[in-house]
Design a protein around this motif. Structure first.
Motif, PDB file in Angstrom:
ATOM      1  N   ALA A  76       0.709  -1.286   0.082  1.00  0.00           N
ATOM      2  CA  ALA A  76       0.143  -0.006  -0.131  1.00  0.00           C
ATOM      3  C   ALA A  76       0.804   1.496  -0.063  1.00  0.00           C
ATOM      4  O   ALA A  76       0.558   2.130  -0.515  1.00  0.00           O
ATOM      5  N   ALA A  77       2.224   0.982   0.586  1.00  0.00           N
ATOM      6  CA  ALA A  77       2.886   2.268   0.616  1.00  0.00           C
ATOM      7  C   ALA A  77       3.704   2.535  -0.674  1.00  0.00           C
ATOM      8  O   ALA A  77       4.571   3.552  -0.473  1.00  0.00           O
ATOM      9  N   ASP A  78       3.793   1.647  -1.567  1.00  0.00           N
ATOM     10  CA  ASP A  78       4.532   1.857  -2.726  1.00  0.00           C
ATOM     11  C   ASP A  78       4.178   2.824  -3.816  1.00  0.00           C
ATOM     12  O   ASP A  78       2.963   3.242  -3.719  1.00  0.00           O
ATOM     13  N   MET A  79       5.221   3.554  -4.320  1.00  0.00           N
ATOM     14  CA  MET A  79       4.887   4.722  -4.982  1.00  0.00           C
ATOM     15  C   MET A  79       4.900   4.400  -6.528  1.00  0.00           C
ATOM     16  O   MET A  79       6.165   4.321  -6.950  1.00  0.00           O
ATOM     17  N   VAL A  80       3.874   4.291  -7.288  1.00  0.00           N
ATOM     18  CA  VAL A  80       3.998   4.079  -8.779  1.00  0.00           C
ATOM     19  C   VAL A  80       3.021   5.239  -9.207  1.00  0.00           C
ATOM     20  O   VAL A  80       1.911   5.296  -9.053  1.00  0.00           O
ATOM     21  N   GLU A  81       3.679   6.021 -10.186  1.00  0.00           N
ATOM     22  CA  GLU A  81       2.612   7.329 -10.537  1.00  0.00           C
ATOM     23  C   GLU A  81       2.063   6.803 -11.845  1.00  0.00           C
ATOM     24  O   GLU A  81       2.078   7.811 -12.637  1.00  0.00           O
ATOM     25  N   TYR A  82       2.041   5.472 -12.506  1.00  0.00           N
ATOM     26  CA  TYR A  82       1.270   5.481 -13.470  1.00  0.00           C
ATOM     27  C   TYR A  82       0.451   4.396 -13.301  1.00  0.00           C
ATOM     28  O   TYR A  82       0.710   3.530 -12.579  1.00  0.00           O
ATOM     29  N   ASN A  83      -0.612   3.838 -14.405  1.00  0.00           N
ATOM     30  CA  ASN A  83      -1.201   2.957 -14.152  1.00  0.00           C
ATOM     31  C   ASN A  83      -1.935   2.502 -15.486  1.00  0.00           C
ATOM     32  O   ASN A  83      -2.776   3.430 -15.733  1.00  0.00           O
ATOM     33  N   PHE A  84      -1.569   1.573 -16.238  1.00  0.00           N
ATOM     34  CA  PHE A  84      -2.197   1.370 -17.512  1.00  0.00           C
ATOM     35  C   PHE A  84      -3.354   0.850 -17.330  1.00  0.00           C
ATOM     36  O   PHE A  84      -4.427   0.823 -18.133  1.00  0.00           O
ATOM     37  N   GLU A  85      -3.821  -0.115 -16.151  1.00  0.00           N
ATOM     38  CA  GLU A  85      -5.183  -0.572 -16.020  1.00  0.00           C
ATOM     39  C   GLU A  85      -6.109   0.282 -16.217  1.00  0.00           C
ATOM     40  O   GLU A  85      -7.436   0.191 -16.386  1.00  0.00           O
TER      41      GLU A  85
END
Ligand code: GCB
Length: 620
Positions: A76-85
């Motif tokens: 939950a704490a991970d930072m990913v600033e894109y999301n193709f889904e």
């Protein structure tokens, strides 16, 4: 610290030609893809260094994310600033501009992603083929870079034999249509710069060694003979290669040389020649080792003799029109067979036997349809106006586009003219540039004619003297056909000034084609024939032009500008242009303007005129 993106110079030259992929077995990747607009190139370049992620030193790469890694937050704490889904979706093929109002004028970077599954067959090579992506493209399969390409209208193949997996695969494609000075075309064109994956995408499987490239054409200098060559994908000597045409009971076998090629001239008896009235195509089968590929080829010759253009030895007149690859009512790039057929049938309705595919290579669907329907074609690359003739990178890009166009279409009977350029300024660097392009065409195909849409000059004249127009471009002498874009009555004077006639000074002993003339008219706007922007004015220009052109003894064809109104942000006149070039004979809504009828009746007269001249072999 602000970072300026560095312009991209790198691109891998992708070696496989995979000629006639049109008839290879393939799996389509067309359909809905995930789509992320990325104007700041966040997913592509390191935001501090400004360089593309895949050009960064290896040790730095893992520190920065990029969209092709397809990361997902693990906690939950991970930072990913894109999301193709969760991203938007877009249809491939298709320019992005027409697919959402927000993207109408978008120029810049964007990411595409699609998942697909695959069954690996041992001993087979796998390629992804893109028929066209505008302009810069980087392809990543399962997180690894597999290829890149520059050029908006030419096909390219990316080999993925190593990168593809059995089962699920993820394909990311980064596309950027930002206009650049060093590109072909550069920043200034008179058409809209549609971005995205604009043509079909598919996967093809081939044997380990396959037939990569071939040409089979009648020898223009030796009647009854056919010239052929074929190249395997590997430099293997002694491989038996065979070609056959069952319908003619014809076959030819040879062993490959040390380069993996064969080259021959041999007889091809009893051929029913291809021409616009009889667009006969033969199924030709090519075989080598495990590879078999069938093509549909029409046989004809095209040559010039003095001022004549000879199709199968008979003089022809090219009743043409120029067209863009656009469906104006949809404000989009044409991309399908149906789209090509729509454009082609509109030209046929005019009575054309010739279509100038301006200003870049059009879709292969168009060329294949033209083969089937007997339409003669002029094909060109976007060496247009003031590109960087002095820049070796620009030359490299032009050569790549030219070479892939010629390779793709060098077996198509419909294609009779390769055009090198459009309205390019005369100077030593440009002349040299065009000479190199000509040389390149001839290194691939010697069975067609070469031309370029040149400019013309007007000599000084007073009202008492006839207007005088000449072509002084030194490149005219190096072309098989002299062509020029002349806009008398529109950019140069008014149509009434042509009443007294025009005197032309043209190179001797060469056929002449007017590759453009025309006038803007807003469909439905009527008025006096001297009122600009009305259908009457456009029609007057056409009447005067056709009268004038008839006086030129070496005139062998015309391709007026243009079949349909087309989008171009250069044209801003409110209430008239509103972002459209209005020189169409047909409006963006499909309305035939007055000049359509005038041109159509000129063409019917030409048909009669040429029919009586060529009674022996019938009309071409
Ligand atoms: C030309 C160009 C063409 C333009 C046209 C025009 O000479 O070749 O791309 O669209 O003129 O309408 O000005």
């Amino acid at each position: 610290m602000a970072s300026t993106p560095t312009p991209l110079k790198h691109t891998h030259m992708l070696s496989a030609v995979l000629h006639n992929s049109y008839h290879r077995k393939k799996v389509s990747l067309n359909g809905k893809w995930a789509f992320v607009v990325d104007p700041y190139e966040t997913g592509y370049r390191n935001h501090r260094l400004g360089i593309p992620h895949d050009e960064m030193p290896l040790e730095d790469r893992s520190r920065y994310y990029t969209f092709f890694q397809n990361r997902k937050p693990e906690h939950a704490a991970d930072m990913v600033e894109y999301n193709f889904e969760e991203a938007a979706t877009i249809m491939v093929p298709g320019d992005w501009n027409h697919q959402s109002p927000e993207w109408l004028y978008y120029e810049g970077g964007a990411w595409y992603r699609r998942a697909f599954s695959w069954n690996i067959t041992k001993g087979r090579r796998v390629f992804i083929r893109f028929e066209a992506v505008n302009y810069e493209c980087h392809v990543y399969l399962n997180g690894s870079k597999v290829g890149s390409h520059l050029g908006g209208f030419d096909p390219f193949n990316v080999e993925v034999t190593e990168a593809i997996r059995g089962g699920d695969n993820l394909l990311n494609v980064y596309v950027n249509n930002r206009r650049e000075e060093e590109h072909v075309p550069n920043k200034r064109t008179d058409w809209w710069n549609y971005g995205g994956i604009t043509r079909d995408v598919y996967i093809m499987e081939t044997p380990e060694v396959f037939i990569d490239n071939y040409q089979l054409q009648l020898d223009p200098h030796n009647s009854g003979m056919v010239k052929g060559n074929l190249r395997l994908s590997s430099a293997l000597a002694g491989v038996e290669v065979s070609l056959s045409i069952d319908e003619l009971d014809w076959s030819y076998q040879a062993l490959s040389d040390a380069e993996g090629t064969i080259e021959f001239t041999t007889e091809l008896p009893n051929v029913d020649l291809w021409d616009p009235k009889n667009p006969k195509l033969y199924e030709v089968c090519f075989k080598a080792l495990q590879d078999t590929i069938v093509d549909k080829i029409g046989f004809r010759t095209i040559a010039v003799k003095g001022e004549d253009i000879l199709l199968n030895g008979e003089p022809i007149f090219l009743r043409g029109v120029s067209c863009h690859e656009e469906i104006p009512s949809g404000m989009r790039r044409a991309h399908s067979v149906e789209d090509a057929s729509f454009i082609l049938s509109s030209a046929m309705e005019l009575g054309c036997n010739f279509l100038r595919l301006a200003h870049y290579p059009h879709n292969e669907h168009m060329v294949r349809l033209a083969d089937e329907h007997g339409m003669l074609l002029w094909e060109e690359i976007p060496v247009y106006w003031g590109i960087q003739y002095e820049n070796p990178e620009t030359l490299r890009q032009a050569e790549q586009q030219l070479s892939s166009m010629v390779h793709r279409d060098k077996n198509r009977a419909s294609v009779i003219i390769w055009s090198l350029a459009n309205e390019t300024p005369v100077n030593d660097q440009r002349n040299d540039f065009l000479r190199k392009l000509k040389h390149q065409v001839l290194s691939i195909d010697t069975t067609r004619l070469i031309s370029a849409a040149l400019d013309r000059d007007e000599l000084d004249y007073s009202d008492t003297v006839k207007r005088q127009v000449r072509i002084s471009d030194p490149m005219a002498a190096e072309m098989d056909i002299v062509s020029c874009n002349e806009y008398l009555g529109w950019y140069s004077g008014t149509p009434d000034q042509m009443e007294d006639g025009v005197e032309w000074f043209l190179p001797n002993q060469k056929p002449f084609i007017v590759s453009e003339f025309g006038a803007d008219a807003l469909a439905g706007k009527h008025g006096e024939r001297m009122e600009r922007w009305t259908e009457e004015f456009q029609d007057y220009v056409f009447e005067q032009q056709l009268k004038m052109l008839e006086q030129i003894p070496s005139l062998r064809g015309i391709a007026p500008w243009v079949l349909f109104d087309f989008r171009t942000p250069r044209r801003t006149l409110p209430g008239i242009q509103d972002g459209w070039n209005r020189k169409g004979l047909i409006s963006n809504e499909g309305k035939r303007k007055l000049a359509f009828k005038t041109l159509k009746s000129y063409f019917s007269e030409k048909i009669l005129q040429y029919e009586s001249r060529t009674l022996k072999s019938g009309l071409q």
